[in-house]
Structures are given as structure tokens and as C-alpha cells.
Design a protein around this motif. Structure first.
Motif, PDB file in Angstrom:
ATOM      1  N   GLY A 269       0.812  -1.213   0.000  1.00 55.81           N
ATOM      2  CA  GLY A 269       0.000   0.000   0.000  1.00 55.81           C
ATOM      3  C   GLY A 269       0.842   1.258   0.000  1.00 55.81           C
ATOM      4  O   GLY A 269       0.539   2.224  -0.700  1.00 55.81           O
TER       5      GLY A 269
ATOM      6  N   THR B 168       2.382   1.708  -3.444  1.00 57.72           N
ATOM      7  CA  THR B 168       1.357   2.194  -4.367  1.00 57.72           C
ATOM      8  C   THR B 168       1.060   3.661  -4.097  1.00 57.72           C
ATOM      9  O   THR B 168       0.974   4.472  -5.029  1.00 57.72           O
ATOM     10  CB  THR B 168       0.072   1.356  -4.241  1.00 57.72           C
ATOM     11  OG1 THR B 168       0.369  -0.001  -4.574  1.00 57.72           O
ATOM     12  CG2 THR B 168      -1.020   1.876  -5.148  1.00 57.72           C
TER      13      THR B 168
ATOM     14  N   LEU C  85       0.204   3.010   7.712  1.00 62.28           N
ATOM     15  CA  LEU C  85      -0.778   2.071   7.170  1.00 62.28           C
ATOM     16  C   LEU C  85      -0.847   0.800   8.010  1.00 62.28           C
ATOM     17  O   LEU C  85      -1.929   0.265   8.247  1.00 62.28           O
ATOM     18  CB  LEU C  85      -0.447   1.729   5.712  1.00 62.28           C
ATOM     19  CG  LEU C  85      -0.670   2.840   4.692  1.00 62.28           C
ATOM     20  CD1 LEU C  85      -0.159   2.413   3.325  1.00 62.28           C
ATOM     21  CD2 LEU C  85      -2.130   3.253   4.629  1.00 62.28           C
TER      22      LEU C  85
ATOM     23  N   LEU D 168      -7.795  -0.715   1.106  1.00 70.31           N
ATOM     24  CA  LEU D 168      -6.422  -0.504   0.681  1.00 70.31           C
ATOM     25  C   LEU D 168      -6.115  -1.312  -0.580  1.00 70.31           C
ATOM     26  O   LEU D 168      -5.448  -0.829  -1.489  1.00 70.31           O
ATOM     27  CB  LEU D 168      -5.451  -0.881   1.804  1.00 70.31           C
ATOM     28  CG  LEU D 168      -3.991  -0.505   1.601  1.00 70.31           C
ATOM     29  CD1 LEU D 168      -3.835   0.988   1.368  1.00 70.31           C
ATOM     30  CD2 LEU D 168      -3.173  -0.922   2.798  1.00 70.31           C
ATOM     31  N   GLN D 169      -6.639  -2.519  -0.633  1.00 69.31           N
ATOM     32  CA  GLN D 169      -6.425  -3.349  -1.819  1.00 69.31           C
ATOM     33  C   GLN D 169      -7.146  -2.788  -3.043  1.00 69.31           C
ATOM     34  O   GLN D 169      -6.780  -3.101  -4.166  1.00 69.31           O
ATOM     35  CB  GLN D 169      -6.894  -4.786  -1.555  1.00 69.31           C
ATOM     36  CG  GLN D 169      -5.994  -5.526  -0.600  1.00 69.31           C
ATOM     37  CD  GLN D 169      -6.531  -6.899  -0.224  1.00 69.31           C
ATOM     38  OE1 GLN D 169      -7.737  -7.115  -0.147  1.00 69.31           O
ATOM     39  NE2 GLN D 169      -5.624  -7.826   0.034  1.00 69.31           N
TER      40      GLN D 169
END
Length: 142
Positions: free
Chosen positions: A12, A15, A80, A94-95
Motif C-alpha cells: 500500500g 502504491t 498504514l 487498501l487493496q
């Protein structure tokens, strides 16, 4: 479960950092603040923090400061992870963050100072490399 949360927080954060340096950031940052913040005040604070992180990240990358860029990513990874541990429902959110746009590359190089050629490319096809001619070729020894 802890290892899965660590992996998800790591993914996460990567990303998030990659999105921060992409053109998609303006469309995504509100969604990220909504996902991580629980109320409007917290979301407003998060928007300011995200903008500050992005500015610091862009400044670090502009200066070639990979250590600072990695520190910013580590800070978001830790944050996170704490959020995921306190609220497992964030896993799906989050995914669901969009993948960074194609062509977006974020590299962090650390370690000893090296001098030499570095090539960064998304795709290399049909490359031809030319070397200078060998000066000894064509000489005849007597």
C-alpha cells in the motif's frame, strides 16, 4: 495474519508513493484521505499531510535524495500498518487502491556511490549497441 498486514502495508505504501508522483494523484488523493480518515476534520488533516508528503517526495526526487524518498515511504508504511492493525476493514479498501498508471516508474537506488551507466526504461526492443572499432584490427605485424 501479522505478516499479511505487513505485506499489505508495504504494498500500500509503495502504491501510495507511486501514485503521489503520477498524474493520477489529483484524482486519487481525496479517496485516500476518505479511506484513512474517519470524519471530515480528520480527512481534511490527511489531505494536508498527503499534500505535504507529496511536495517533500517530489523535492527529494528532484534533488536525487533517495534516502528522504525512502523515509517518506517508510513513514506511510508504518502508518498504514497501524491503521490496518486497528481496523481490519481497511484491508479491502487498501487493496482497492488503483494501480499506478502504466509507464509510472519509481526507483530507489541506495548503497555505495557508484559511477557508471544506468539505463531506466519501460521497454527496450530491437536495441543495437555500437562499440568503437578496435584500433588493433586491421594492423599487420611484421
Amino acid at each position: 495474519m501479522e505478516a499479511e498486514l505487513i505485506a499489505l502495508a508495504t504494498s500500500g505504501a509503495t502504491t501510495l508513493i507511486t501514485l503521489m508522483i503520477s498524474d493520477a494523484w489529483t484524482q486519487v488523493k481525496g479517496r485516500v484521505a476518505h479511506m484513512l480518515g474517519r470524519d471530515d476534520d480528520e480527512q481534511d488533516d490527511l489531505l494536508h499531510e498527503l499534500d505535504a508528503s507529496r511536495a517533500a517526495l517530489l523535492h527529494a526526487l528532484e534533488r536525487g535524495d533517495g534516502t528522504r524518498a525512502a523515509t517518506i515511504e517508510a513513514e506511510w508504511r508504518a502508518r498504514l500498518l497501524l491503521l490496518l492493525q486497528s481496523d481490519p476493514s481497511l484491508v479491502e479498501e487498501l487493496q482497492s487502491l488503483p494501480a499506478p498508471p502504466e509507464g509510472t516508474v519509481y526507483n530507489h537506488i541506495s548503497g555505495r556511490v557508484q559511477s557508471g551507466l544506468v539505463i531506466q526504461a519501460g521497454r527496450i526492443e530491437g536495441s543495437t549497441f555500437h562499440a568503437p572499432p578496435d584500433e588493433r584490427a586491421g594492423r599487420t605485424e611484421v
